[in-house]
Design an enzyme around this catalytic site. Structure first.
Site, PDB file in Angstrom:
ATOM      1  N   SER A   1       0.138   9.209   0.729  1.00 21.94           N
ATOM      2  CA  SER A   1       0.807  10.443   0.318  1.00 21.94           C
ATOM      3  C   SER A   1       2.145  10.636   1.020  1.00 21.94           C
ATOM      4  O   SER A   1       3.072  11.216   0.445  1.00 21.94           O
ATOM      5  CB  SER A   1      -0.094  11.646   0.601  1.00 21.94           C
ATOM      6  OG  SER A   1      -0.454  11.677   1.973  1.00 21.94           O
ATOM      7  N   LEU A   2       2.271  10.133   2.249  1.00 19.99           N
ATOM      8  CA  LEU A   2       3.492  10.358   3.018  1.00 19.99           C
ATOM      9  C   LEU A   2       4.391   9.137   3.116  1.00 19.99           C
ATOM     10  O   LEU A   2       5.583   9.275   3.403  1.00 19.99           O
ATOM     11  CB  LEU A   2       3.137  10.819   4.442  1.00 19.99           C
ATOM     12  CG  LEU A   2       2.267  12.073   4.571  1.00 19.99           C
ATOM     13  CD1 LEU A   2       2.081  12.427   6.039  1.00 19.99           C
ATOM     14  CD2 LEU A   2       2.869  13.241   3.809  1.00 19.99           C
ATOM     15  N   ALA A   3       3.835   7.948   2.906  1.00 19.75           N
ATOM     16  CA  ALA A   3       4.627   6.738   3.131  1.00 19.75           C
ATOM     17  C   ALA A   3       4.058   5.572   2.340  1.00 19.75           C
ATOM     18  O   ALA A   3       2.990   5.672   1.730  1.00 19.75           O
ATOM     19  CB  ALA A   3       4.652   6.397   4.625  1.00 19.75           C
ATOM     20  N   GLN A   4       4.803   4.460   2.352  1.00 22.38           N
ATOM     21  CA  GLN A   4       4.329   3.207   1.769  1.00 22.38           C
ATOM     22  C   GLN A   4       4.691   2.075   2.714  1.00 22.38           C
ATOM     23  O   GLN A   4       5.586   2.203   3.553  1.00 22.38           O
ATOM     24  CB  GLN A   4       4.924   3.000   0.387  1.00 22.38           C
ATOM     25  CG  GLN A   4       6.442   2.930   0.325  1.00 22.38           C
ATOM     26  CD  GLN A   4       6.957   3.037  -1.098  1.00 22.38           C
ATOM     27  OE1 GLN A   4       6.540   3.898  -1.872  1.00 22.38           O
ATOM     28  NE2 GLN A   4       7.881   2.134  -1.462  1.00 22.38           N
ATOM     29  N   VAL A   5       3.983   0.953   2.589  1.00 23.22           N
ATOM     30  CA  VAL A   5       4.156  -0.162   3.527  1.00 23.22           C
ATOM     31  C   VAL A   5       4.607  -1.408   2.774  1.00 23.22           C
ATOM     32  O   VAL A   5       4.007  -1.782   1.756  1.00 23.22           O
ATOM     33  CB  VAL A   5       2.846  -0.456   4.291  1.00 23.22           C
ATOM     34  CG1 VAL A   5       3.023  -1.654   5.212  1.00 23.22           C
ATOM     35  CG2 VAL A   5       2.409   0.766   5.083  1.00 23.22           C
TER      36      VAL A   5
ATOM     37  N   LYS B   1       6.688   0.431   7.558  1.00 24.43           N
ATOM     38  CA  LYS B   1       6.211   1.700   6.994  1.00 24.43           C
ATOM     39  C   LYS B   1       7.423   2.569   6.677  1.00 24.43           C
ATOM     40  O   LYS B   1       8.215   2.907   7.570  1.00 24.43           O
ATOM     41  CB  LYS B   1       5.287   2.397   7.990  1.00 24.43           C
ATOM     42  CG  LYS B   1       4.651   3.672   7.468  1.00 24.43           C
ATOM     43  CD  LYS B   1       3.656   4.240   8.485  1.00 24.43           C
ATOM     44  CE  LYS B   1       3.011   5.518   7.982  1.00 24.43           C
ATOM     45  NZ  LYS B   1       2.020   6.059   8.961  1.00 24.43           N
TER      46      LYS B   1
ATOM     47  N   GLY C   1       0.832  -1.194   0.000  1.00 24.58           N
ATOM     48  CA  GLY C   1       0.000   0.000   0.000  1.00 24.58           C
ATOM     49  C   GLY C   1       0.861   1.235   0.000  1.00 24.58           C
ATOM     50  O   GLY C   1       1.981   1.233   0.524  1.00 24.58           O
ATOM     51  N   ALA C   2       0.370   2.301  -0.633  1.00 21.07           N
ATOM     52  CA  ALA C   2       1.106   3.559  -0.682  1.00 21.07           C
ATOM     53  C   ALA C   2       0.153   4.704  -0.373  1.00 21.07           C
ATOM     54  O   ALA C   2      -0.986   4.733  -0.846  1.00 21.07           O
ATOM     55  CB  ALA C   2       1.749   3.754  -2.052  1.00 21.07           C
TER      56      ALA C   2
ATOM     57  N   ASP D   1      -7.387  11.203  12.488  1.00 21.74           N
ATOM     58  CA  ASP D   1      -7.463  10.925  11.059  1.00 21.74           C
ATOM     59  C   ASP D   1      -8.080   9.548  10.801  1.00 21.74           C
ATOM     60  O   ASP D   1      -7.509   8.712  10.100  1.00 21.74           O
ATOM     61  CB  ASP D   1      -6.059  10.998  10.440  1.00 21.74           C
ATOM     62  CG  ASP D   1      -6.090  11.144   8.924  1.00 21.74           C
ATOM     63  OD1 ASP D   1      -7.152  11.552   8.393  1.00 21.74           O
ATOM     64  OD2 ASP D   1      -5.073  10.859   8.267  1.00 21.74           O
TER      65      ASP D   1
END
Length: 599
Positions: free
Chosen positions: A216-220, A235, A213-214, A368
Site C-alpha cells: 500500500s505504501l511502496a513497491q520493491v 524499496k 512486489g507492491a 507489523d
C-alpha cells in the site's frame, strides 16, 4: 449541534468472528450491559434508542446530513492544504468522494434500521441488515480503491478487524490485501531524480522496471549496484503518497469523528489517532533504515537465533536500498516439508524472536509482523543453534520501545495467566492497561486470544473447535460495545502489543505444528521469569551494602533459585515434548506453576 439521530450500535452489528471475546465475560459484564444506555442487545429484539431517533429523517434532514458531511470533508481538505492551490481541484474531488460515501452509508443505515425494526421475522430482519452492510462496504471499497494511497492501508487494516466489523465489511475489503497500486516506472524514475539529483543509471547497472512486489505504501524493485555489482532490493515509496498524506489523514480523522457522532458507542477515533502517529513514521524510510540497523545489531549478540535482517546500503526519506534477501512465505507448508524444515522449530524460533523484542532489555519491537513481512529459507549448513533455516524480517517502519516498568508488569501478568492465578492477573492487568475488575475478563481474552473460561483454568489447553465457536458467538450477545470501549481506553503501546500478539499467533496457527501452543507458552514463561529476575536483582543491588551484604546475598540466592526452578521445569518439559513428538503424540495440557520467588 446535536446530530439528527443517534443509532444504537446493537442495531448495526449482526455477526463477527472476533477472537477477543469470551463466554464467561457475559455473566461478569451483565450488570453493565443492563444499566448502560444503548448497549448491544440480541439482534432480533433490539429496542434501540427512543422512537424519535428511529424515524426516517425527512428530506430536509437528509440534505443537511449531506451538506454537513461535504462541508466537513472540504474543511479537512482546506486545513490539510492551506493556501496550496495547485492540487485544489483534485483535493476537493478526493474529499468529495469520502464525504458523499460517508453520507450515503449513514443515511442507508438509518433507513435500513428504521425499516428493520418493523419486521417481525428475525431471519428477514437480519437479512435486510446484512444487505445494508454489503451495500455500504462495496461503496466504501470503491472509494478506497479510487483514492488509493493511505486509504488502501486503512482498508487492509479494517479487513483484519474481524473482531469488530461485520463479516460483510471484512470480506469485501479482502481484495485490498493483494490489490495494491503499482506506480509507473516513469514516476519512479522522476522521484529518484527529485530525491537524489541523479538518474537510476548513474547508480545502478541494472534496475528492473517491473516491481517484484507492491504494497500500500511502496513497491520493491531488484537492481544491481554499478560500483561493486551487488544485487540489491530497492524499496520505492509510491510517489503520490507525499502529495496526499496530510489530506488523507485529515479525511480519516473526519470520517471516524463523524461515525462517532452518529454511532457514539462505536468509537474508533483511537484508530485514526494511531494512524496519525504511525503512518508518518512508516513513510520515513530513513527512520525504517535506522530501525533495521538497530534490530540487526541487537540480535547480532544472539547468533543461535536464525534471524536475518537485510543489510541497509543507503536510504533517503522515500528510497531504501538494501541487500536482496529472499525467501518463501511462512505458510508455504509444502516448501517447509519438502526441504526438511521442522514446523515446530520454526514456530519456536518466532516465539524466541518476538518474546525477545517484547521482554529484552532496550529491545526494539516490530509492530507489523504479518505474513508478507516475514519469509523463510533453507540454509546449506545448520546455524549455531542447530536450525537448517533462516527467518527473514522485512518492513521495519513501525517500531516501538516498551518502557521497562511496563515490561515488568506485563511479564508478571503473563506468569499469572500461565499459573491460572486470577487475583494476580487482575492486579497486573490494572498495572499494564488500567483495566478495571469489570473489564478484566474481556481484556484477558483479548490479550491471550482465548476464551476466559480457559484463561481462568489453564491456558495451556489446546484451543478446541467449541471454544472458537463460543468466542465467535460472544460478540453477538452484548460484548461488542465493551470491546470497543476497552480498546479506546488502553494505552496505544498495548494496542500495538495486542496487534503483534495477534499477528504472531496467526502465523503460528498457519504452521499447523504438532506441539500446538504449549511450547511457545513455555518460551514465553522463560522470558517472563528472566524479566522478573532482572528486576529483583536490580532492587537487591540498590539496597544498602549491595549484593555482598549477607541479607542481600540471601535474597539474591532465593531469586536465583526461583529462576533456576523455572528453567529446569522448562527444560524437562521441552524434553518431554520432544519425546512425545518423536513418537507422534500431540502435546496435551501440563501443570506449570511459577515459583513464588518470581511473582
Amino acid at each position: 449541534m446535536k446530530p439528527p439521530s443517534i443509532i444504537s450500535l446493537s442495531r448495526v452489528t449482526t455477526r463477527s468472528s472476533g477472537r477477543w471475546t469470551c463466554s464467561s465475560c457475559r455473566s461478569q459484564l451483565s450488570r453493565r450491559t443492563n444499566t448502560t444506555a444503548n448497549l448491544a442487545l440480541p439482534r432480533h429484539s433490539s429496542s434501540g434508542p427512543s422512537s424519535s431517533s428511529q424515524r426516517i429523517p425527512p428530506p430536509g434532514k437528509r440534505v443537511a446530513l449531506f451538506a454537513t458531511a461535504t462541508a466537513g470533508a472540504a474543511g479537512a481538505g482546506f486545513l490539510a492544504f492551506g493556501d496550496d492551490i495547485k492540487h485544489g481541484y483534485d483535493a476537493i474531488e478526493r474529499a468529495g468522494r469520502v464525504a458523499a460515501t460517508l453520507a450515503l452509508c449513514i443515511n442507508d443505515y438509518r433507513t435500513t434500521l428504521n425499516h428493520r425494526d418493523k419486521i417481525d421475522d428475525a431471519a428477514e430482519a437480519n437479512k435486510v441488515l446484512k444487505q445494508c452492510h454489503k451495500r455500504c462496504a462495496v461503496r466504501t471499497l470503491r472509494v478506497l480503491e479510487k483514492n488509493g494511497g493511505l486509504f488502501i492501508k486503512l482498508g487492509q487494516h479494517l479487513s483484519a478487524m474481524t473482531y469488530l466489523l461485520p463479516v460483510e465489511w471484512t470480506d469485501t475489503f479482502i481484495p485490498l490485501q493483494d490489490k495494491c497500486p503499482v506506480s509507473s516506472f516513469e514516476s519512479v524514475e522522476q522521484m529518484f531524480r527529485d530525491d537524489t539529483g541523479k538518474e537510476l543509471k548513474d547508480y545502478f547497472s541494472e534496475f528492473s522496471e517491473e516491481p517484484i512486489g507492491a504494497a500500500s505504501l511502496a513497491q520493491v524493485h531488484l537492481a544491481t549496484i554499478k560500483e561493486d555489482g551487488q544485487k540489491v532490493a530497492v524499496k520505492i515509496q509510491h510517489p503520490s503518497l507525499a502529495q496526499w498524506a496530510r489530506l488523507d489523514l485529515a479525511l480519516t480523522r473526519f470520517t471516524f469523528s463523524t461515525l462517532k457522532r452518529f454511532f457514539p458507542e462505536y468509537d474508533l477515533e483511537w484508530l485514526s489517532a494511531e494512524m496519525d502517529v504511525s503512518l508518518p513514521q512508516e513513510l520515513d524510510f530513513q527512520r525504517e533504515a535506522a530501525n533495521a540497523v538497530r534490530t540487526q545489531r541487537y540480535f547480532a549478540a544472539m547468533p543461535e537465533l536464525p534471524l536475518v535482517i537485510p543489510d541497509i546500503i543507503w536510504a533517503k526519506k522515500r528510497i531504501l536500498v538494501m541487500a536482496n534477501e529472499s525467501g518463501r512465505r511462512l505458510d508455504d507448508l509444502e516448501y517447509l516439508d519438502s526441504n526438511g524444515i521442522d514446523r515446530d522449530e520454526v514456530s519456536a524460533t518466532l516465539a524466541y524472536i518476538f518474546n525477545e523484542m517484547i521482554f529484552g532489555k532496550n529491545a526494539p519491537l516490530h509492530c507489523d509482523p504479518h505474513g508478507g513481512n516475514i519469509s523463510i529459507r533453507k540454509t546449506a549448513h545448520r546455524r549455531p543453534g542447530g536450525a537448517n533455516f533462516e527467518v527473514i524480517i522485512y518492513d521495519h517502519g513501525l517500531y516501538r520501545d516498551i518502557p521497562e516498568s511496563l515490561q515488568r508488569s506485563y511479564a508478571k501478568m503473563w506468569l499469572a495467566i500461565i499459573d491460572g492465578d486470577v487475583g494476580r492477573m487482575k492486579k497486573y492487568s490494572n498495572e499494564v492497561a488500567g483495566v478495571t475488575e469489570e473489564q478484566f475478563p474481556l481484556f484477558a481474552s483479548a490479550i491471550t486470544g482465548r476464551d476466559y473460561s480457559v484463561v481462568s483454568e489453564s491456558i495451556l489447553k489446546p484451543r478446541s473447535g467449541d471454544e472458537k465457536k463460543t468466542m465467535g458467538d460472544a460478540l453477538q450477545e452484548g460484548l461488542l460495545t465493551d470491546l470497543v470501549h476497552l480498546l479506546g481506553q488502553v494505552p496505544r503501546i498495548i494496542l500495538l502489543i495486542l496487534k503483534t500478539n495477534d499477528l504472531t499467533r496467526s502465523l503460528d496457527e498457519n504452521l499447523q505444528t504438532r506441539e500446538g501452543p504449549m511450547r511457545n507458552f513455555m518460551i514465553l514463561a522463560r522470558y517472563c521469569a528472566k524479566t522478573v529476575f532482572r528486576e529483583q536483582v536490580e532492587e537487591i543491588k540498590a539496597r544498602q551494602g549491595g549484593l555482598l551484604w549477607p541479607g542481600n546475598a540471601v535474597r539474591f540466592l532465593a531469586a536465583w533459585v526461583g529462576l533456576l526452578r523455572v528453567e529446569l521445569k522448562l527444560e524437562a518439559f521441552q524434553l518431554w515434548l520432544t519425546v512425545k513428538r518423536l513418537v507422534g503424540v500431540r502435546a496435551e495440557m501440563v501443570s506449570f506453576q511459577t515459583p513464588n520467588a518470581l511473582t
